[in-house]
Scaffold this motif. Structure first.
Motif, PDB file in Angstrom:
ATOM      1  N   PHE A 184       0.827  -1.208   0.000  1.00 17.45           N
ATOM      2  CA  PHE A 184       0.000   0.000   0.000  1.00 17.45           C
ATOM      3  C   PHE A 184       0.859   1.256   0.000  1.00 17.45           C
ATOM      4  O   PHE A 184       0.444   2.309   0.486  1.00 17.45           O
ATOM      5  CB  PHE A 184      -0.928  -0.022   1.221  1.00 17.45           C
ATOM      6  N   ASN A 185       2.100   1.113  -0.543  1.00 22.32           N
ATOM      7  CA  ASN A 185       3.032   2.232  -0.629  1.00 22.32           C
ATOM      8  C   ASN A 185       3.268   2.856   0.745  1.00 22.32           C
ATOM      9  O   ASN A 185       3.275   4.074   0.911  1.00 22.32           O
ATOM     10  CB  ASN A 185       2.518   3.302  -1.609  1.00 22.32           C
ATOM     11  N   HIS A 186       3.489   2.010   1.713  1.00 26.60           N
ATOM     12  CA  HIS A 186       3.648   2.436   3.089  1.00 26.60           C
ATOM     13  C   HIS A 186       4.804   1.636   3.684  1.00 26.60           C
ATOM     14  O   HIS A 186       5.255   0.652   3.099  1.00 26.60           O
ATOM     15  CB  HIS A 186       2.335   2.157   3.842  1.00 26.60           C
ATOM     16  N   PHE A 187       5.327   2.066   4.842  1.00 28.82           N
ATOM     17  CA  PHE A 187       6.359   1.267   5.507  1.00 28.82           C
ATOM     18  C   PHE A 187       6.277   1.483   7.018  1.00 28.82           C
ATOM     19  O   PHE A 187       5.887   2.554   7.479  1.00 28.82           O
ATOM     20  CB  PHE A 187       7.759   1.612   4.988  1.00 28.82           C
ATOM     21  N   PRO A 188       6.613   0.447   7.807  1.00 31.57           N
ATOM     22  CA  PRO A 188       6.563   0.567   9.259  1.00 31.57           C
ATOM     23  C   PRO A 188       7.704   1.446   9.772  1.00 31.57           C
ATOM     24  O   PRO A 188       8.796   1.465   9.199  1.00 31.57           O
ATOM     25  CB  PRO A 188       6.703  -0.874   9.749  1.00 31.57           C
ATOM     26  N   ILE A 189       7.465   2.133  10.866  1.00 37.54           N
ATOM     27  CA  ILE A 189       8.385   3.181  11.328  1.00 37.54           C
ATOM     28  C   ILE A 189       9.791   2.660  11.583  1.00 37.54           C
ATOM     29  O   ILE A 189      10.763   3.148  11.005  1.00 37.54           O
ATOM     30  CB  ILE A 189       7.835   3.865  12.595  1.00 37.54           C
ATOM     31  N   GLY A 190       9.941   1.705  12.470  1.00 39.02           N
ATOM     32  CA  GLY A 190      11.287   1.313  12.891  1.00 39.02           C
ATOM     33  C   GLY A 190      11.737  -0.051  12.440  1.00 39.02           C
ATOM     34  O   GLY A 190      12.796  -0.539  12.867  1.00 39.02           O
ATOM     35  N   ALA A 191      10.977  -0.705  11.565  1.00 41.98           N
ATOM     36  CA  ALA A 191      11.235  -2.104  11.242  1.00 41.98           C
ATOM     37  C   ALA A 191      12.595  -2.344  10.588  1.00 41.98           C
ATOM     38  O   ALA A 191      13.225  -3.373  10.828  1.00 41.98           O
ATOM     39  CB  ALA A 191      10.129  -2.649  10.343  1.00 41.98           C
ATOM     40  N   VAL A 192      13.065  -1.405   9.766  1.00 41.25           N
ATOM     41  CA  VAL A 192      14.362  -1.591   9.111  1.00 41.25           C
ATOM     42  C   VAL A 192      15.458  -1.735  10.162  1.00 41.25           C
ATOM     43  O   VAL A 192      16.276  -2.665  10.125  1.00 41.25           O
ATOM     44  CB  VAL A 192      14.678  -0.413   8.163  1.00 41.25           C
ATOM     45  N   ALA A 193      15.465  -0.835  11.121  1.00 46.08           N
ATOM     46  CA  ALA A 193      16.489  -0.877  12.169  1.00 46.08           C
ATOM     47  C   ALA A 193      16.305  -2.081  13.081  1.00 46.08           C
ATOM     48  O   ALA A 193      17.275  -2.761  13.447  1.00 46.08           O
ATOM     49  CB  ALA A 193      16.442   0.411  12.989  1.00 46.08           C
ATOM     50  N   VAL A 194      15.066  -2.371  13.439  1.00 43.76           N
ATOM     51  CA  VAL A 194      14.793  -3.472  14.375  1.00 43.76           C
ATOM     52  C   VAL A 194      15.162  -4.820  13.760  1.00 43.76           C
ATOM     53  O   VAL A 194      15.871  -5.624  14.380  1.00 43.76           O
ATOM     54  CB  VAL A 194      13.306  -3.462  14.799  1.00 43.76           C
ATOM     55  N   LEU A 195      14.687  -5.084  12.548  1.00 44.56           N
ATOM     56  CA  LEU A 195      14.977  -6.376  11.922  1.00 44.56           C
ATOM     57  C   LEU A 195      16.452  -6.530  11.579  1.00 44.56           C
ATOM     58  O   LEU A 195      17.005  -7.626  11.660  1.00 44.56           O
ATOM     59  CB  LEU A 195      14.129  -6.551  10.661  1.00 44.56           C
ATOM     60  N   SER A 196      17.093  -5.437  11.202  1.00 47.27           N
ATOM     61  CA  SER A 196      18.496  -5.514  10.819  1.00 47.27           C
ATOM     62  C   SER A 196      19.417  -5.803  11.990  1.00 47.27           C
ATOM     63  O   SER A 196      20.591  -6.149  11.797  1.00 47.27           O
ATOM     64  CB  SER A 196      18.935  -4.208  10.138  1.00 47.27           C
ATOM     65  N   LEU A 208      10.658  -7.207   4.485  1.00 52.79           N
ATOM     66  CA  LEU A 208       9.868  -5.973   4.474  1.00 52.79           C
ATOM     67  C   LEU A 208       9.321  -5.642   3.093  1.00 52.79           C
ATOM     68  O   LEU A 208       8.253  -5.034   2.982  1.00 52.79           O
ATOM     69  CB  LEU A 208      10.729  -4.808   4.976  1.00 52.79           C
ATOM     70  N   SER A 209      10.028  -6.021   2.053  1.00 50.31           N
ATOM     71  CA  SER A 209       9.593  -5.653   0.698  1.00 50.31           C
ATOM     72  C   SER A 209       8.700  -6.709   0.051  1.00 50.31           C
ATOM     73  O   SER A 209       8.002  -6.426  -0.924  1.00 50.31           O
ATOM     74  CB  SER A 209      10.808  -5.404  -0.205  1.00 50.31           C
ATOM     75  N   GLY A 210       8.719  -7.918   0.584  1.00 53.51           N
ATOM     76  CA  GLY A 210       7.975  -8.993  -0.056  1.00 53.51           C
ATOM     77  C   GLY A 210       6.531  -9.115   0.383  1.00 53.51           C
ATOM     78  O   GLY A 210       5.691  -9.632  -0.362  1.00 53.51           O
ATOM     79  N   GLY A 211       6.223  -8.674   1.595  1.00 55.66           N
ATOM     80  CA  GLY A 211       4.850  -8.770   2.084  1.00 55.66           C
ATOM     81  C   GLY A 211       4.403 -10.189   2.384  1.00 55.66           C
ATOM     82  O   GLY A 211       3.213 -10.442   2.585  1.00 55.66           O
ATOM     83  N   LYS A 212       5.358 -11.131   2.444  1.00 56.26           N
ATOM     84  CA  LYS A 212       5.015 -12.537   2.673  1.00 56.26           C
ATOM     85  C   LYS A 212       4.560 -12.773   4.109  1.00 56.26           C
ATOM     86  O   LYS A 212       5.038 -12.115   5.040  1.00 56.26           O
ATOM     87  CB  LYS A 212       6.231 -13.411   2.374  1.00 56.26           C
ATOM     88  N   GLU A 213       3.630 -13.717   4.291  1.00 52.81           N
ATOM     89  CA  GLU A 213       3.249 -14.143   5.629  1.00 52.81           C
ATOM     90  C   GLU A 213       4.115 -15.331   6.031  1.00 52.81           C
ATOM     91  O   GLU A 213       4.210 -16.315   5.309  1.00 52.81           O
ATOM     92  CB  GLU A 213       1.771 -14.536   5.691  1.00 52.81           C
ATOM     93  N   TYR A 214       4.752 -15.217   7.204  1.00 52.91           N
ATOM     94  CA  TYR A 214       5.619 -16.267   7.721  1.00 52.91           C
ATOM     95  C   TYR A 214       4.941 -16.979   8.886  1.00 52.91           C
ATOM     96  O   TYR A 214       4.361 -16.332   9.764  1.00 52.91           O
ATOM     97  CB  TYR A 214       6.936 -15.672   8.234  1.00 52.91           C
ATOM     98  N   GLU A 269      20.524   6.584  15.817  1.00 52.94           N
ATOM     99  CA  GLU A 269      20.468   7.540  14.707  1.00 52.94           C
ATOM    100  C   GLU A 269      19.562   7.029  13.595  1.00 52.94           C
ATOM    101  O   GLU A 269      18.799   7.803  12.987  1.00 52.94           O
ATOM    102  CB  GLU A 269      21.878   7.781  14.165  1.00 52.94           C
ATOM    103  N   GLU A 270      19.650   5.733  13.328  1.00 50.42           N
ATOM    104  CA  GLU A 270      18.815   5.141  12.276  1.00 50.42           C
ATOM    105  C   GLU A 270      17.341   5.218  12.646  1.00 50.42           C
ATOM    106  O   GLU A 270      16.492   5.538  11.801  1.00 50.42           O
ATOM    107  CB  GLU A 270      19.216   3.688  12.037  1.00 50.42           C
ATOM    108  N   LEU A 271      17.014   4.948  13.908  1.00 50.62           N
ATOM    109  CA  LEU A 271      15.624   5.049  14.358  1.00 50.62           C
ATOM    110  C   LEU A 271      15.102   6.473  14.189  1.00 50.62           C
ATOM    111  O   LEU A 271      13.981   6.676  13.709  1.00 50.62           O
ATOM    112  CB  LEU A 271      15.513   4.623  15.817  1.00 50.62           C
ATOM    113  N   ALA A 272      15.905   7.448  14.593  1.00 52.63           N
ATOM    114  CA  ALA A 272      15.483   8.850  14.472  1.00 52.63           C
ATOM    115  C   ALA A 272      15.270   9.228  13.011  1.00 52.63           C
ATOM    116  O   ALA A 272      14.298   9.930  12.669  1.00 52.63           O
ATOM    117  CB  ALA A 272      16.517   9.768  15.117  1.00 52.63           C
ATOM    118  N   ASP A 273      16.174   8.766  12.149  1.00 51.91           N
ATOM    119  CA  ASP A 273      16.047   9.058  10.719  1.00 51.91           C
ATOM    120  C   ASP A 273      14.801   8.390  10.137  1.00 51.91           C
ATOM    121  O   ASP A 273      14.064   9.003   9.346  1.00 51.91           O
ATOM    122  CB  ASP A 273      17.295   8.575   9.980  1.00 51.91           C
TER     123      ASP A 273
END
Length: 320
Positions: A184-196, A208-214, A269-273
């Protein structure tokens, strides 16, 4: 800080801590904390925090605020300098069941309300409280307690960040995980930093980009869970974890802190960004994209209705 808490703290400074007073002291310090429930288990020095969002299983601003208050309270009341006498060694997150759902993610209705009013400050407040909760969890409450979390149902999008940012995250076998925002052209706030922090960045990007259900087993298979347990067994697992690690808690806590501090600066810093990017993205949504979010809200309501019906049907048959 209330006068009641100051009076009680003076007593605590003089005498050994009375474990029965833990919840009372937290509430005296915090004041009102909607949409959560607290309980304390003295034998394993564990504060149980149950997420109870209303009226829908999403991370509302009130829920985020209450979680942040508890995190700060534990650190203030029993932080590292008071470790020897701290009654709280573990903060364990559970959640009230909404049918088969743990969380549907962020509070889309709140987002839409802010967008309609061009309320950038409201979105910034939501983003700030989201990343602060993540930061407190990941840092073991700044060295005050080990954070534990369990997921027992469907977990969507940014709602996964809160438990996954904890030092230890488990799930029951029936749980599922997915990040549908990208569709839906959207992204979760902190997921990149948290998952990484727990996955290789390339794997995190794929999730995050695939939208797959695990499934829980699949999510654990890529390294996103610390354990998968049977249905109804998560609370017992966390209790056993606290019991088994209580005697070595100081060393375990130091290890979690040490690993966190290796990347604490870049992580914060990544979370703030990410929070800033998320607010900018939300403010720039087009009418068509806003309509997508509105459709998601309706779809969530339909999903919840079906989940509740499926959960209630066996009970109705049993009572008959």
């Amino acid at each position: 800080m209330t006068d009641i808490w100051v009076a009680r703290n003076s007593k605590i400074a003089i005498n050994d801590y009375a474990y029965d007073d833990v919840i009372e002291d937290i509430h005296a310090y915090l004041g009102h904390t909607p949409q959560i429930e607290l309980s304390y288990e003295a034998k394993i020095k564990t504060l149980w925090l149950t997420l109870a969002p209303e009226p829908r299983p999403v991370f509302t601003l009130e829920l985020l605020s209450s979680i942040n208050k508890v995190q700060r309270a534990i650190n203030f009341l029993w932080g590292p300098e008071k470790y020897a006498k701290s009654p709280v060694r573990f903060l364990a997150y559970m959640h009230k069941q909404h049918g088969s759902v743990f969380t549907l993610g962020g509070d889309l209705e709140f987002y839409l309300e802010c967008i309609a009013k061009n309320d950038r400050a409201g979105l910034e407040d939501y983003a700030r409280q989201s990343i602060e909760g993540v930061s407190w969890n990941a840092s073991s409450l700044r060295g005050a307690a080990i954070t534990l979390a369990a997921v027992r149902g469907v977990a969507l999008g940014g709602g996964i960040d809160a438990p996954r940012s904890s030092n230890v995250m488990i799930a029951e076998r029936q749980a599922t995980f997915s990040y549908p925002e990208i569709k839906f052209n959207h992204f979760p706030i902190g997921a990149v930093a948290v998952l990484s922090r727990v996955l290789h960045p390339r794997v995190a990007h794929e999730v995050l980009s695939g939208g797959k259900e695990y499934s829980a087993e699949e999510f654990a298979g890529i390294g996103a869970l610390d354990a998968v347990v049977g249905e109804g067994e998560s609370e017992a697992w966390l209790r056993k974890y606290a019991t088994d690690n209580l005697k070595t808690h100081a060393a375990q806590l130091a290890l979690f802190e040490a690993f966190y501090k290796r990347s604490a600066g870049p992580f914060e810093e990544e979370l703030a960004d990410l929070a800033k990017r998320w607010v900018d993205h939300m403010i720039r949504l087009t009418p068509i994209e806003i309509s997508y979010l509105q459709k998601i809200v309706k779809a969530q309501d339909h999903f919840l209705s079906r989940a509740f019906q499926a959960n209630a049907t066996p009970n109705a048959q049993t009572s008959a």
